[in-house]
Design an enzyme around this catalytic site. Structure first.
Site, PDB file in Angstrom:
ATOM      1  CG  ASN A 111      13.425  37.243  63.222  1.00 52.05           C
ATOM      2  OD1 ASN A 111      14.000  36.560  64.068  1.00 52.05           O
ATOM      3  ND2 ASN A 111      12.342  37.924  63.480  1.00 52.05           N
ATOM      4  N   GLY A 184      11.576  31.219  68.078  1.00 52.62           N
ATOM      5  CA  GLY A 184      11.352  30.697  66.734  1.00 52.62           C
ATOM      6  C   GLY A 184       9.873  30.505  66.470  1.00 52.62           C
ATOM      7  CB  SER A 185       8.165  28.686  63.807  1.00 51.44           C
ATOM      8  OG  SER A 185       8.802  27.427  63.971  1.00 51.44           O
ATOM      9  CD  GLU A 206      10.061  35.709  74.245  1.00 48.03           C
ATOM     10  OE1 GLU A 206       9.467  36.417  73.424  1.00 48.03           O
ATOM     11  OE2 GLU A 206       9.980  35.886  75.472  1.00 48.03           O
ATOM     12  CB  CYS A 240       8.521  37.895  66.116  1.00 42.60           C
ATOM     13  SG  CYS A 240       9.375  38.936  67.300  1.00 42.60           S
ATOM     14  CD  GLU A 330       5.106  34.502  62.352  1.00 43.89           C
ATOM     15  OE1 GLU A 330       5.377  33.301  62.541  1.00 43.89           O
ATOM     16  OE2 GLU A 330       5.693  35.420  62.947  1.00 43.89           O
TER      17      GLU A 330
END
Ligand code: NAD
Length: 454
Positions: A111, A184-185, A206, A240, A330
């Site tokens: 992203n 990432g996720s 993160e 995020c 999310e």
């Protein structure tokens, strides 16, 4: 020898321990990024039509600021830091030495594909590590320019890029690293954490989260709407720390919805698809997932899409059920659910329904309310009367808590993150107090007072 083997060999030769070697490399990197800034913006535009303004501000200039700060302070950050000594060890001088961990693996998402690969990489290099960067396969143009820049600046045994998707990532994770930095996720974060645990490798994770924005009845509604719209639809909601959903006091809900609509049009015009300032959803599968979230929902604004280039308009959704797809995890796209609350119990019900988010935003002119939310709920970070801007201050830690991550970075914190902090006591020889040695002759009544000497 594979990439990691070569990097280990290079690290063992102590080259990266030399701070001037690190500085020279970072200066070369600075030059290269400046020279290729337009190419970087072009590559990210090709990947998902990210507006060049957003790339300059949130990717290249962000990274260049991190580089500038690091170059300015690296000598100081890397020097042994003297700490006050304890009386117990007297006479001594006490220090923290920062040493590199060794071989670092950085896995980046798509992203903010440039920033999230380079910001940790710069810190890892500054701290004296070797680095393998694995950019996201979802943004292939950016991955290849990251690779070009890194190979133009570094020898591969120092820093290199390994491109590829999930399988490549898994192959890398199967190796024994000295530090893993993953963005990432939460789902993939768990996989990374498990792989790291096998070798007791320290990690920074993160991750994402479902970030609430609370708007109470005292908020400055027009300004709140303007700032929420900016932070939410920047990068088409694929940020995020963007607002995931709004909780608004019932009294001001209609006013807020009207102001949100007005601000979306002000930012992106009547024909948003033609706006050069609005990104696309990054991939077909992500786009399809977002469209599925809208099935059966009451749309207050937007909702239109174009399958040709994964365009999904900024979309406001009215009062989704908590058990629907949209409110399950999310969202990570340009869909903004708006939910009214009556009282603080309603806020509690929503906020505790999800894991600890990466960010929470509070729009209110009541200090007591602002304070209550900050003190009562756990979240990575946030802002009062704004969104997203906490990331721009390099003196503030950036990271999650609980399901939104482990560890925080930016500025000096990033340097420390990639450094093991080694405690060293330098003991003087001119005095050797006998009291600690057996046979223990000190009366126990005195031993019970020893805490004063620590
Ligand atoms: P992702 O977790 O799907 O992928 C991230 C990286 O992991 C990619 O490089 C990918 O190749 C790799 N990967 C994917 N599946 C894997 C697997 N099974 N095993 C090993 N590696 C795997 O995340 P994404 O879609 O690229 O990014 C979006 C997510 O990242 C969102 O949840 C967002 O909130 C989060 N994010 C967090 C931050 C932060 O700073 N906390 C910043 C940006 C994005």
């Amino acid at each position: 020898m594979n990439v990691l083997g070569k990097q280990r060999d290079f690290f063992t030769r102590q080259k990266t321990k030399d701070v001037s070697f690190r500085k020279e490399a970072l200066k070369r990197l600075q030059k290269e990024i400046i020279a290729r800034e337009d190419d970087i913006a072009e590559a990210i535009y090709k990947d998902f039509k990210k507006p060049k303004f957003e790339t300059l501000a949130a990717e290249t200039q962000f990274v260049l600021a991190e580089l500038k700060l690091t170059l300015k302070n690296i000598d100081n950050w890397a020097s042994p830091e003297r700490k006050s000594a304890s009386l117990m060890n007297w006479p001594s001088s006490d220090w923290i030495y920062r040493e590199p961990y060794g071989a670092v693996l950085i896995i980046a998402p798509w992203n903010y594909p440039f920033q999230l690969a380079f910001a940790p990489m710069i810190a890892a290099v500054a701290a004296g590590n070797t680095v393998v960067v694995k950019p996201s396969e979802v943004t292939p143009h950016t991955a290849s320019i990251i690779s070009e820049i890194i190979s133009a600046v570094f020898v591969p045994e120092h820093v290199t890029v390994v491109e590829g998707g999930v399988e490549v990532s898994q192959e890398l994770l199967a190796e024994k690293w000295d530090y893993i930095f993953f963005t990432g996720s939460t789902r993939v974060g768990q996989i990374v954490y498990e792989s790291a645990a096998k070798h007791i490798t320290p990690v920074t994770l993160e991750l994402g989260g479902k970030n609430p924005t609370i708007v109470d009845e005292t908020a400055s509604i027009n300004l709140a709407a303007k700032r929420i719209v900016w932070g939410k639809f920047l990068n088409a909601g694929q940020t995020c720390i963007a607002t995931d959903y709004i909780l608004v006091h019932r009294e001001v809900k209609d006013k807020l919805v009207a102001a949100l609509k007005q601000n979306i049009t002000k930012c992106y015009g009547e024909n948003i698809e033609q706006s050069p300032d609005f990104s696309r959803t990054v991939s077909k599968s992500h786009y399809d997932g977002l469209k599925e979230m809208l099935v059966g929902e009451e749309i207050l604004f937007g909702g239109n899409s174009n399958d040709e280039d994964n365009y999904l308009a900024p979309t406001l959704v009215n009062e989704p059920n908590l058990d629907c797809k949209l409110m399950h995890g999310e969202i990570f796209g340009p869909i903004l659910p708006i939910i009214a609350y009556e009282n603080e119990d309603d806020i509690e019900k929503h906020l505790t329904n999800y894991g600890k988010p990466l960010a929470t935003y509070i729009f209110s002119n009541r200090k007591s309310f602002q304070k209550k939310i900050i003190n009562r709920y756990s979240f990575g970070g946030g802002a009062i009367n704004d969104t997203v801007i906490q990331i721009t201050n390099k003196n503030l830690p950036f990271g999650g808590v609980g399901a939104s991550g482990i560890g925080a970075y930016h500025g000096k914190r990033s340097f420390d993150l990639f450094s093991h902090q080694k405690a060293i006591v330098k003991k003087a020889n001119w005095l050797d107090a006998p009291l600690r040695y057996p046979p223990y002759n000190l009366p126990l009544q005195i031993v019970k007072k020893i805490k004063h000497l620590f």
